[in-house]
Design a protein around this motif. Structure first.
Motif, PDB file in Angstrom:
ATOM      1  N   PHE A 159       0.855  -1.191   0.000  1.00 42.34           N
ATOM      2  CA  PHE A 159       0.000   0.000   0.000  1.00 42.34           C
ATOM      3  C   PHE A 159       0.889   1.239   0.000  1.00 42.34           C
ATOM      4  CE2 PHE A 159      -2.401  -3.342   2.146  1.00 42.34           C
ATOM      5  CZ  PHE A 159      -3.578  -3.348   1.403  1.00 42.34           C
ATOM      6  N   ARG A 160       0.714   2.077  -1.034  1.00 46.99           N
ATOM      7  CA  ARG A 160       1.590   3.216  -1.212  1.00 46.99           C
ATOM      8  C   ARG A 160       0.965   4.528  -0.721  1.00 46.99           C
ATOM      9  NH1 ARG A 160       6.599   2.187  -1.692  1.00 46.99           N
ATOM     10  NH2 ARG A 160       6.914   4.167  -2.794  1.00 46.99           N
ATOM     11  N   SER A 161      -0.161   4.475  -0.007  1.00 45.08           N
ATOM     12  CA  SER A 161      -0.801   5.694   0.480  1.00 45.08           C
ATOM     13  C   SER A 161       0.050   6.341   1.568  1.00 45.08           C
ATOM     14  CB  SER A 161      -2.196   5.384   1.033  1.00 45.08           C
ATOM     15  OG  SER A 161      -2.092   4.610   2.214  1.00 45.08           O
ATOM     16  N   ASP A 162      -0.160   7.644   1.788  1.00 41.73           N
ATOM     17  CA  ASP A 162       0.587   8.366   2.813  1.00 41.73           C
ATOM     18  C   ASP A 162       0.298   7.812   4.206  1.00 41.73           C
ATOM     19  OD1 ASP A 162       1.756   9.971   0.925  1.00 41.73           O
ATOM     20  OD2 ASP A 162       0.333  11.628   1.174  1.00 41.73           O
ATOM     21  N   ALA A 163      -0.974   7.459   4.438  1.00 38.13           N
ATOM     22  CA  ALA A 163      -1.348   6.926   5.749  1.00 38.13           C
ATOM     23  C   ALA A 163      -0.654   5.594   6.015  1.00 38.13           C
ATOM     24  CB  ALA A 163      -2.866   6.748   5.823  1.00 38.13           C
ATOM     25  N   SER A 164      -0.625   4.723   5.005  1.00 40.86           N
ATOM     26  CA  SER A 164       0.035   3.419   5.155  1.00 40.86           C
ATOM     27  C   SER A 164       1.540   3.600   5.345  1.00 40.86           C
ATOM     28  CB  SER A 164      -0.224   2.560   3.912  1.00 40.86           C
ATOM     29  OG  SER A 164       0.502   1.350   3.977  1.00 40.86           O
ATOM     30  N   LYS A 165       2.109   4.535   4.599  1.00 42.06           N
ATOM     31  CA  LYS A 165       3.546   4.788   4.702  1.00 42.06           C
ATOM     32  C   LYS A 165       3.918   5.257   6.102  1.00 42.06           C
ATOM     33  CE  LYS A 165       7.176   7.674   2.664  1.00 42.06           C
ATOM     34  NZ  LYS A 165       7.481   8.700   1.630  1.00 42.06           N
ATOM     35  N   LYS A 166       3.117   6.159   6.673  1.00 44.99           N
ATOM     36  CA  LYS A 166       3.403   6.676   8.012  1.00 44.99           C
ATOM     37  C   LYS A 166       3.334   5.570   9.055  1.00 44.99           C
ATOM     38  CE  LYS A 166       1.963  10.219  11.313  1.00 44.99           C
ATOM     39  NZ  LYS A 166       1.015  11.352  11.577  1.00 44.99           N
ATOM     40  N   LEU A 167       2.299   4.725   8.960  1.00 47.93           N
ATOM     41  CA  LEU A 167       2.143   3.623   9.918  1.00 47.93           C
ATOM     42  C   LEU A 167       3.280   2.615   9.785  1.00 47.93           C
ATOM     43  CD1 LEU A 167      -1.720   3.003   9.723  1.00 47.93           C
ATOM     44  CD2 LEU A 167      -0.430   3.965  11.641  1.00 47.93           C
ATOM     45  N   ASN A 168       3.646   2.314   8.547  1.00 47.30           N
ATOM     46  CA  ASN A 168       4.730   1.346   8.326  1.00 47.30           C
ATOM     47  C   ASN A 168       6.074   1.875   8.829  1.00 47.30           C
ATOM     48  OD1 ASN A 168       3.597  -0.995   7.222  1.00 47.30           O
ATOM     49  ND2 ASN A 168       3.413  -0.073   5.202  1.00 47.30           N
ATOM     50  N   LEU A 169       6.318   3.155   8.612  1.00 47.32           N
ATOM     51  CA  LEU A 169       7.569   3.741   9.095  1.00 47.32           C
ATOM     52  C   LEU A 169       7.651   3.673  10.617  1.00 47.32           C
ATOM     53  CD1 LEU A 169       7.933   6.862   6.766  1.00 47.32           C
ATOM     54  CD2 LEU A 169       9.507   4.927   6.920  1.00 47.32           C
ATOM     55  N   GLN A 170       6.568   4.023  11.275  1.00 49.16           N
ATOM     56  CA  GLN A 170       6.547   3.964  12.736  1.00 49.16           C
ATOM     57  C   GLN A 170       6.763   2.539  13.229  1.00 49.16           C
ATOM     58  OE1 GLN A 170       2.944   5.516  14.455  1.00 49.16           O
ATOM     59  NE2 GLN A 170       3.660   5.269  16.558  1.00 49.16           N
ATOM     60  N   LYS A 171       6.115   1.582  12.568  1.00 49.38           N
ATOM     61  CA  LYS A 171       6.232   0.176  12.963  1.00 49.38           C
ATOM     62  C   LYS A 171       7.655  -0.337  12.744  1.00 49.38           C
ATOM     63  CE  LYS A 171       5.046  -4.426  11.264  1.00 49.38           C
ATOM     64  NZ  LYS A 171       4.268  -5.199  10.262  1.00 49.38           N
ATOM     65  N   TRP A 172       8.218  -0.078  11.561  1.00 50.03           N
ATOM     66  CA  TRP A 172       9.498  -0.690  11.222  1.00 50.03           C
ATOM     67  C   TRP A 172      10.683   0.006  11.879  1.00 50.03           C
ATOM     68  CZ3 TRP A 172      10.334  -5.341   9.711  1.00 50.03           C
ATOM     69  CH2 TRP A 172       9.321  -6.039   9.068  1.00 50.03           C
ATOM     70  N   PHE A 173      10.577   1.278  12.151  1.00 47.62           N
ATOM     71  CA  PHE A 173      11.627   1.931  12.940  1.00 47.62           C
ATOM     72  C   PHE A 173      11.714   1.263  14.301  1.00 47.62           C
ATOM     73  CE2 PHE A 173      12.368   5.077   9.852  1.00 47.62           C
ATOM     74  CZ  PHE A 173      13.394   5.914  10.271  1.00 47.62           C
ATOM     75  N   GLY A 174      10.551   1.056  14.938  1.00 46.66           N
ATOM     76  CA  GLY A 174      10.533   0.400  16.240  1.00 46.66           C
ATOM     77  C   GLY A 174      11.026  -1.034  16.172  1.00 46.66           C
ATOM     78  N   THR A 175      10.587  -1.757  15.128  1.00 42.69           N
ATOM     79  CA  THR A 175      10.973  -3.166  14.980  1.00 42.69           C
ATOM     80  C   THR A 175      12.478  -3.319  14.794  1.00 42.69           C
ATOM     81  OG1 THR A 175       8.836  -3.758  13.999  1.00 42.69           O
ATOM     82  CG2 THR A 175      10.680  -5.255  13.580  1.00 42.69           C
ATOM     83  N   LEU A 176      13.038  -2.545  13.887  1.00 42.53           N
ATOM     84  CA  LEU A 176      14.467  -2.649  13.600  1.00 42.53           C
ATOM     85  C   LEU A 176      15.315  -2.168  14.772  1.00 42.53           C
ATOM     86  CD1 LEU A 176      14.435  -1.477   9.876  1.00 42.53           C
ATOM     87  CD2 LEU A 176      15.158  -3.715  10.684  1.00 42.53           C
ATOM     88  N   GLN A 177      14.916  -1.090  15.401  1.00 45.53           N
ATOM     89  CA  GLN A 177      15.686  -0.574  16.537  1.00 45.53           C
ATOM     90  C   GLN A 177      15.644  -1.541  17.717  1.00 45.53           C
ATOM     91  OE1 GLN A 177      13.935   3.283  17.076  1.00 45.53           O
ATOM     92  NE2 GLN A 177      15.125   4.230  15.429  1.00 45.53           N
ATOM     93  N   ASP A 178      14.466  -2.096  17.995  1.00 43.57           N
ATOM     94  CA  ASP A 178      14.347  -3.069  19.093  1.00 43.57           C
ATOM     95  C   ASP A 178      15.165  -4.319  18.801  1.00 43.57           C
ATOM     96  OD1 ASP A 178      12.691  -1.365  20.437  1.00 43.57           O
ATOM     97  OD2 ASP A 178      10.830  -2.376  19.870  1.00 43.57           O
ATOM     98  N   PHE A 179      15.104  -4.780  17.545  1.00 48.30           N
ATOM     99  CA  PHE A 179      15.857  -5.973  17.159  1.00 48.30           C
ATOM    100  C   PHE A 179      17.357  -5.741  17.327  1.00 48.30           C
ATOM    101  CE2 PHE A 179      18.041  -8.602  13.953  1.00 48.30           C
ATOM    102  CZ  PHE A 179      17.600  -9.860  14.336  1.00 48.30           C
ATOM    103  N   GLY A 180      17.826  -4.599  16.867  1.00 46.37           N
ATOM    104  CA  GLY A 180      19.248  -4.284  16.983  1.00 46.37           C
ATOM    105  C   GLY A 180      19.707  -4.195  18.422  1.00 46.37           C
ATOM    106  N   GLU A 181      18.903  -3.571  19.278  1.00 47.88           N
ATOM    107  CA  GLU A 181      19.288  -3.415  20.684  1.00 47.88           C
ATOM    108  C   GLU A 181      19.364  -4.765  21.387  1.00 47.88           C
ATOM    109  OE1 GLU A 181      17.964  -0.799  24.617  1.00 47.88           O
ATOM    110  OE2 GLU A 181      16.893  -0.575  22.708  1.00 47.88           O
ATOM    111  N   GLN A 182      18.455  -5.684  21.042  1.00 50.16           N
ATOM    112  CA  GLN A 182      18.442  -7.012  21.663  1.00 50.16           C
ATOM    113  C   GLN A 182      19.657  -7.848  21.275  1.00 50.16           C
ATOM    114  OE1 GLN A 182      14.667  -8.698  20.537  1.00 50.16           O
ATOM    115  NE2 GLN A 182      13.499  -7.119  21.613  1.00 50.16           N
ATOM    116  N   LEU A 183      20.282  -7.515  20.168  1.00 49.90           N
ATOM    117  CA  LEU A 183      21.462  -8.272  19.730  1.00 49.90           C
ATOM    118  C   LEU A 183      22.684  -7.999  20.606  1.00 49.90           C
ATOM    119  CD1 LEU A 183      21.142  -7.801  15.860  1.00 49.90           C
ATOM    120  CD2 LEU A 183      20.734  -9.909  17.141  1.00 49.90           C
ATOM    121  N   ASN A 184      22.631  -6.917  21.364  1.00 53.43           N
ATOM    122  CA  ASN A 184      23.733  -6.559  22.270  1.00 53.43           C
ATOM    123  C   ASN A 184      25.052  -6.384  21.511  1.00 53.43           C
ATOM    124  OD1 ASN A 184      24.714  -5.925  24.844  1.00 53.43           O
ATOM    125  ND2 ASN A 184      25.461  -8.005  25.183  1.00 53.43           N
ATOM    126  N   GLU A 185      24.957  -5.809  20.319  1.00 48.46           N
ATOM    127  CA  GLU A 185      26.141  -5.537  19.494  1.00 48.46           C
ATOM    128  C   GLU A 185      25.906  -4.207  18.775  1.00 48.46           C
ATOM    129  OE1 GLU A 185      29.015  -4.708  18.025  1.00 48.46           O
ATOM    130  OE2 GLU A 185      29.492  -6.765  18.669  1.00 48.46           O
TER     131      GLU A 185
END
Length: 350
Positions: A159-185
């Protein structure tokens, strides 16, 4: 599965007994004399670029396509390394080659230290440099992060809508940052940060907003300072965060002072980063000069003639000495300059 477990145990035993690194693998379509390079990447903004300036070692494949790097000259703590196969000319200046998109290049990024034993096997589909078996449990985490990035790309394409893009960015920033922090590296987090903050990506606009609202970036800076103090990439990260915070604040405030301050800070950052990147070259040049100064006058004369592409016989004739004496001098020169052949002398002293 059992084969990989057995191999991992063997790798672990080897790394302890030899106390040095060993990186080995096999290329697809086995050929001998293919050049394979091992690079260290201190500037995380060059993770997707192939550069001879990053290379620390070179080897060639044998008749079955196997390659092997070994020794004890790497750092004792984790760093980001790249192994790449390069069929391009070493002097290639094409943009695709510079940015790592050349069809003749194949590479893999991984984390390693001086005591690691790592294998890069060919996959069942005859792909190379896409799997890692290592004694270091952080070596393969970039591959795991790449899987998440691919999942993110699929969701963005649905979904390329602005609303979908905003939600996906918020979700994936959190997902990637949390994943990276849990790696302890923190190096893994730098890999993620480089992707999310890249000005060429759709993530950049959200990143500039996130840097003010999210305390994650400050905490990552603290983790880098604790784990990797006094390193180029930690200093680089802190400087970038400082500048990006100014950019973010400038976007939310109409202060004329900030509008003038931003270009100044950007200029200082560029100068600072150029200085950081130039230091290894300056130090390497000084080391070469110190090593050259240790040579006797006779040995320095031979080095000058090597740089003129003269053969041993020609050198012997010019200096009125025997060929065997020339060879003895050259062996002593190799030891003092810490090189193994004439090509390395030419690279260092031309």
């Amino acid at each position: 599965m059992f084969k990989h477990i057995f191999f991992a145990i063997s790798l672990c035993w080897c790394s302890v007994s030899l106390a040095q690194y060993k990186f080995s693998g096999q290329i697809a379509n086995p050929q001998n004399e293919k050049s394979i390079y091992l690079s260290i990447i201190e500037d995380y903004r060059k993770l997707d670029r192939i550069s001879l300036e990053q290379v620390v070692k070179k080897t060639v494949t044998d008749s079955l396509g196997y390659f092997n790097f070994y020794g004890n000259n790497l750092l004792e703590e984790n760093r980001i390394y790249r192994i790449h196969l390069d069929d391009c000319s070493e002097t290639s200046s094409l943009p695709d080659h510079f940015f790592g998109n050349c069809k003749n290049s194949k590479s893999i990024l991984f984390i390693a230290k001086n005591t690691d034993t790592i294998n890069f096997p060919r996959s069942f589909s005859d792909e190379m440099l896409c799997e890692i078996i290592s004694t270091n449990n952080t070596s393969q985490i970039f591959l795991e992060i790449d899987v998440l990035k691919e999942q993110m790309a699929f969701e963005f394409n649905d979904f390329r809508s602005d609303a979908s893009k905003k939600l996906n960015l918020q979700k994936w920033f959190g997902t990637l940052q949390d994943f990276g922090e849990q790696l302890n590296e923190p190096l893994a987090e730098l890999y993620i940060y480089n992707f999310l903050s890249d000005k060429r990506n759709e993530t950049y606009t959200y990143y500039i907003k996130d840097i003010i609202a999210n305390n994650y970036y400050k905490e990552l800076g603290e983790r880098l300072s604790t784990t990797y103090p006094n390193t180029v990439f930690t200093a680089q990260y802190k400087k970038e965060i400082e500048i990006d915070e100014q950019i973010a604040n400038n976007n939310t405030a109409s202060s004329p002072l900030l509008k003038w301050l931003l270009p100044i800070l950007l200029f200082i950052s560029v100068v600072f980063n150029i200085y950081l990147l130039a230091m290894p070259k300056i130090n390497a040049k000084k080391m070469c000069q110190l090593a050259y100064a240790k040579l006797t006058e006779q040995e320095q004369n031979i080095v000058k003639q090597i740089l003129q592409n003269k053969t041993n016989k020609e050198i012997a004739s010019t200096m009125f000495i025997s060929v065997s004496t020339v060879k003895t001098h050259i062996n002593n020169i190799y030891k003092k300059l810490e090189v193994t052949n004439r090509t390395e002398i030419k690279q260092q002293y031309h």
